[in-house]
Each structure stands twice: as structure tokens, then as C-alpha cells.
Design a protein around this motif. Structure first.
Motif, PDB file in Angstrom:
ATOM      1  N   ASP A 258       4.699  -5.052  -0.757  1.00 55.34           N
ATOM      2  CA  ASP A 258       4.119  -6.400  -0.855  1.00 55.34           C
ATOM      3  C   ASP A 258       3.726  -6.905   0.531  1.00 55.34           C
ATOM      4  O   ASP A 258       4.300  -6.479   1.534  1.00 55.34           O
ATOM      5  CB  ASP A 258       5.172  -7.340  -1.469  1.00 55.34           C
ATOM      6  CG  ASP A 258       4.561  -8.556  -2.137  1.00 55.34           C
ATOM      7  OD1 ASP A 258       3.328  -8.727  -2.119  1.00 55.34           O
ATOM      8  OD2 ASP A 258       5.339  -9.357  -2.699  1.00 55.34           O
ATOM      9  N   ASP A 259       2.762  -7.815   0.556  1.00 57.76           N
ATOM     10  CA  ASP A 259       2.353  -8.484   1.798  1.00 57.76           C
ATOM     11  C   ASP A 259       2.002  -7.485   2.900  1.00 57.76           C
ATOM     12  O   ASP A 259       2.326  -7.696   4.072  1.00 57.76           O
ATOM     13  CB  ASP A 259       3.459  -9.435   2.311  1.00 57.76           C
ATOM     14  CG  ASP A 259       3.939 -10.404   1.235  1.00 57.76           C
ATOM     15  OD1 ASP A 259       3.168 -10.678   0.295  1.00 57.76           O
ATOM     16  OD2 ASP A 259       5.082 -10.884   1.334  1.00 57.76           O
TER      17      ASP A 259
ATOM     18  N   ASP B  54      -2.159  -8.387   1.653  1.00 58.78           N
ATOM     19  CA  ASP B  54      -1.794  -9.797   1.697  1.00 58.78           C
ATOM     20  C   ASP B  54      -3.033 -10.700   1.631  1.00 58.78           C
ATOM     21  O   ASP B  54      -4.092 -10.373   2.135  1.00 58.78           O
ATOM     22  CB  ASP B  54      -1.013 -10.095   2.973  1.00 58.78           C
ATOM     23  CG  ASP B  54      -0.349 -11.458   2.910  1.00 58.78           C
ATOM     24  OD1 ASP B  54       0.615 -11.586   2.125  1.00 58.78           O
ATOM     25  OD2 ASP B  54      -0.810 -12.390   3.594  1.00 58.78           O
TER      26      ASP B  54
ATOM     27  N   GLU C 196      -4.374  -9.222  -3.125  1.00 58.88           N
ATOM     28  CA  GLU C 196      -3.750 -10.462  -3.600  1.00 58.88           C
ATOM     29  C   GLU C 196      -4.563 -11.669  -3.178  1.00 58.88           C
ATOM     30  O   GLU C 196      -5.249 -11.638  -2.160  1.00 58.88           O
ATOM     31  CB  GLU C 196      -2.387 -10.653  -2.929  1.00 58.88           C
ATOM     32  CG  GLU C 196      -1.339  -9.659  -3.252  1.00 58.88           C
ATOM     33  CD  GLU C 196       0.034 -10.197  -2.802  1.00 58.88           C
ATOM     34  OE1 GLU C 196       0.739 -10.719  -3.677  1.00 58.88           O
ATOM     35  OE2 GLU C 196       0.393 -10.080  -1.623  1.00 58.88           O
TER      36      GLU C 196
END
Ligand code: C2E
Ligand code: MG
Ligand code: MG
Ligand code: MG
Length: 285
Positions: free
Chosen positions: A173-174, A196, A230
Motif C-alpha cells: 500500500d501507499d 499512492d 489509488e
């Protein structure tokens, strides 16, 4: 402690106030957990080329009786510091598995905090959540930030190995916001990179902004792992991500986090016979 201008009492008062606020929030969270004020919403991720729903990300929500919705950005860090994230994270995981088991093919991504990751019961809890829900392991993806891996890389490697053996998918993630995203990507068995939102919002810059996203997508392709962008908010961003052949997109442009009921409606819409070409997203901006 005393600062240079002799602001001793100010500083102490400030510190005390912060501590009191922290305690208050924790008390309210404990009460909230008991009273069922926490629940889960699901934000769809779409296959970029077909616009089909591939999966959803489970996001915890807190409906505070007086303050209304409290943002996870406010309460997750406190839950992590206090250890409350362990029971809360377990509740989210079980809820997410149960809910998504009721859908046909979509997978669910659950955020796992570094604190949960240090809990020796994590693998057991995940196995039991899958079992209880009757959800096949390959439909559960764990979203991990590099904070998980910093403290004890050897243990992290073992745990991730066990989760991979069980058949789960692992997403970083990110991606790109931490200090060592690259080395973690080399050292651990991730299946997916989540770019991200910060980089997605830089796509309008035809120079560096776009080059960075292009490089991340290329990295995923070279490694043979998936890339999800995202925070896609505009049609321009979506068009560029399609052009750069980003595999999956997630963002307010396509769908907001929603209740299981709303997800059910969206999914049955998607199953209806397609009208010629896939329609452009309806929500402008
Ligand atoms: P994240 O894992 O990176 O989750 C994505 C965040 O971006 C979510 O915020 C989502 O609502 C938001 N988002 C999605 N699309 C867009 C968009 O197009 N524009 C903008 N501006 N935002 C978008 P949310 O739900 O407020 O969660 C914030 C963070 O809190 C998450 O970031 C995650 O790190 C953490 N979090 C949320 N739920 C959980 C949970 O169940 N467990 C743990 N450990 N952390 C969680
Ligand atoms: Mg996430
Ligand atoms: Mg996150
Ligand atoms: Mg993220």
C-alpha cells in the motif's frame, strides 16, 4: 521540559491537553467498539481496460454518536498506539470476509497495521476469519505498508511466507511514500503495488509527475506483479492511466467507499448485458 523562551508552563499545559484528548478518544473508541459504532465500507477497484469490478478495499468507519463520522486518519494512529487496533482490525477482517463471501468473484483487500502484524496470533486469526466466512484464501488480499517490515524483517518474511502459502495475495500500500519501497519490493513476495494517491494527483505534470507513474507501472510489469492506482479523481487521470496500461484503478471518480447493499446494486448493474461500448464514468470531475 522547558523550551528556550521559558515556555515551561505553556508546553506542559499543551502536553497535558493532548494526553487528555488522547485518553478521551481511547475511552470513546472502547465504548464505540462495545456499542457497534464501527462498521466497514467497501470501495471498488476496477480493471482499467474493461471497467469491471475486480475487488473492493475494506475501509473501517466510525459513526460517533455526537461527532458524526470520525476519519480513520484521526483514530487509526491512536488505535495503533494503544493496541486497540488489534481487536478493531480483527473485527474489520471478519466482517470483510463474511460480506465478500456473499459475492461471486470479487476479492477483498484489508489494511493490516504494523501493530497487528506484530501480533503472533495474526496468521491464526486470518485463517479463522476465512474459515468462518467460507471465503477462499485467494480472494483475500492484505494491504501492507512498509512500516510492517521495518522492525523485524526476518519475522516479517516468515509471516508473509506463511500467508502466501495459505494462498493470500499481498499488496504494498501507499507505494513510493516510504523510505525503502524499492528494497521491500525486492525482498518480500508482493503480488500487487498500490500507487499512492499523491503520485496519481501528479499525473497532470507532463514532465516528472507522469514519468514517475510510468516508471512504477513499468516496474510492476517487469516484476510480473499487478499495479493498482489509488485516488483516481478525474477523467484526465483515468485516461492517462489507461494509456500507461495501469492494470487497476480505484478512486472517487469511479466509486466511493459504500455499504454492502450499495455494492450489491453496483454489482448487479455490472452483470446486466452490456450496452455496446463500456460507458464513460458518470460522475464528472
Ligand atoms: P489507504 O489504505 O491508502 O486507503 C485509501 C484511502 O483513500 C481511503 O481513505 C479512501 O476513502 C481514500 N480514497 C479513495 N479514493 C479516493 C479519491 O479518489 N480521492 C481521495 N481524496 N481519497 C480517496 P480512508 O477510508 O479515510 O482511510 C484512510 C487510511 O486509514 C487508509 O489509507 C488506511 O491506511 C487507514 N485505514 C482505513 N481502514 C483501515 C482498517 O480497517 N485497518 C487499518 N489498519 N487501517 C485502515
Ligand atoms: Mg489501503
Ligand atoms: Mg494504508
Ligand atoms: Mg493507500
Amino acid at each position: 521540559k522547558r523550551d528556550e523562551r521559558g515556555g515551561y508552563s505553556f508546553y506542559a499545559a499543551d502536553q497535558n491537553e493532548r494526553l487528555a484528548a488522547h485518553r478521551r478518544l481511547l475511552d470513546e473508541m472502547r465504548r464505540g467498539i462495545r456499542n457497534g459504532e464501527f462498521f466497514v465500507e467497501f470501495q471498488p477497484r476496477f480493471e482499467t481496460s474493461s471497467r469491471r469490478i475486480r475487488g473492493v478495499e475494506a475501509l473501517v468507519r466510525w459513526a460517533h454518536p455526537e461527532r458524526g463520522r470520525v476519519s480513520p486518519a484521526e483514530f487509526i494512529p491512536q488505535a495503533e498506539r494503544s493496541g486497540l487496533i488489534i481487536p478493531l482490525g480483527e473485527a474489520v477482517l471478519r466482517d470483510a470476509c463474511r460480506t465478500i463471501a456473499g459475492f461471486d468473484a470479487i476479492s477483498v483487500s484489508v489494511n493490516v497495521s504494523p501493530v497487528q502484524f506484530r501480533d503472533p496470533r495474526l496468521v491464526e486469526i486470518i485463517a479463522s476469519a476465512l474459515d468462518e466466512a467460507g471465503l477462499p484464501a485467494h480472494r483475500l488480499e492484505l494491504e501492507i505498508t512498509e512500516g510492517i517490515l521495518i522492525e523485524d524483517a526476518e519475522r516479517a518474511r516468515q509471516t508473509l511466507g506463511r500467508l502466501k502459502e495459505m494462498g493470500l495475495r499481498l499488496a504494498m500500500d501507499d507505494f513510493g511514500t516510504g523510505y525503502s519501497s524499492m528494497s521491500y519490493l525486492c525482498d518480500f513476495p508482493f503480488d500487487v503495488i498500490k500507487i499512492d494517491r499523491k503520485f496519481v494527483s501528479g499525473l497532470h505534470d507532463p514532465g516528472r509527475g507522469r514519468a514517475v507513474v510510468q516508471a512504477i507501472i513499468g516496474l510492476g510489469q517487469s516484476l510480473g506483479i499487478g499495479v493498482t492506482a489509488e485516488g483516481v479523481e478525474t477523467n484526465d487521470q483515468l485516461a492517462m492511466l489507461m494509456q500507461l496500461q495501469c492494470r487497476e484503478v480505484q478512486g472517487f471518480l469511479l466509486a466511493r467507499p459504500m455499504s454492502p447493499e450499495a455494492l450489491r446494486l453496483l454489482e448487479s448493474d455490472a452483470k446486466a448485458p452490456p450496452a455496446e461500448a463500456p460507458a464513460p464514468p458518470r460522475r464528472p470531475r
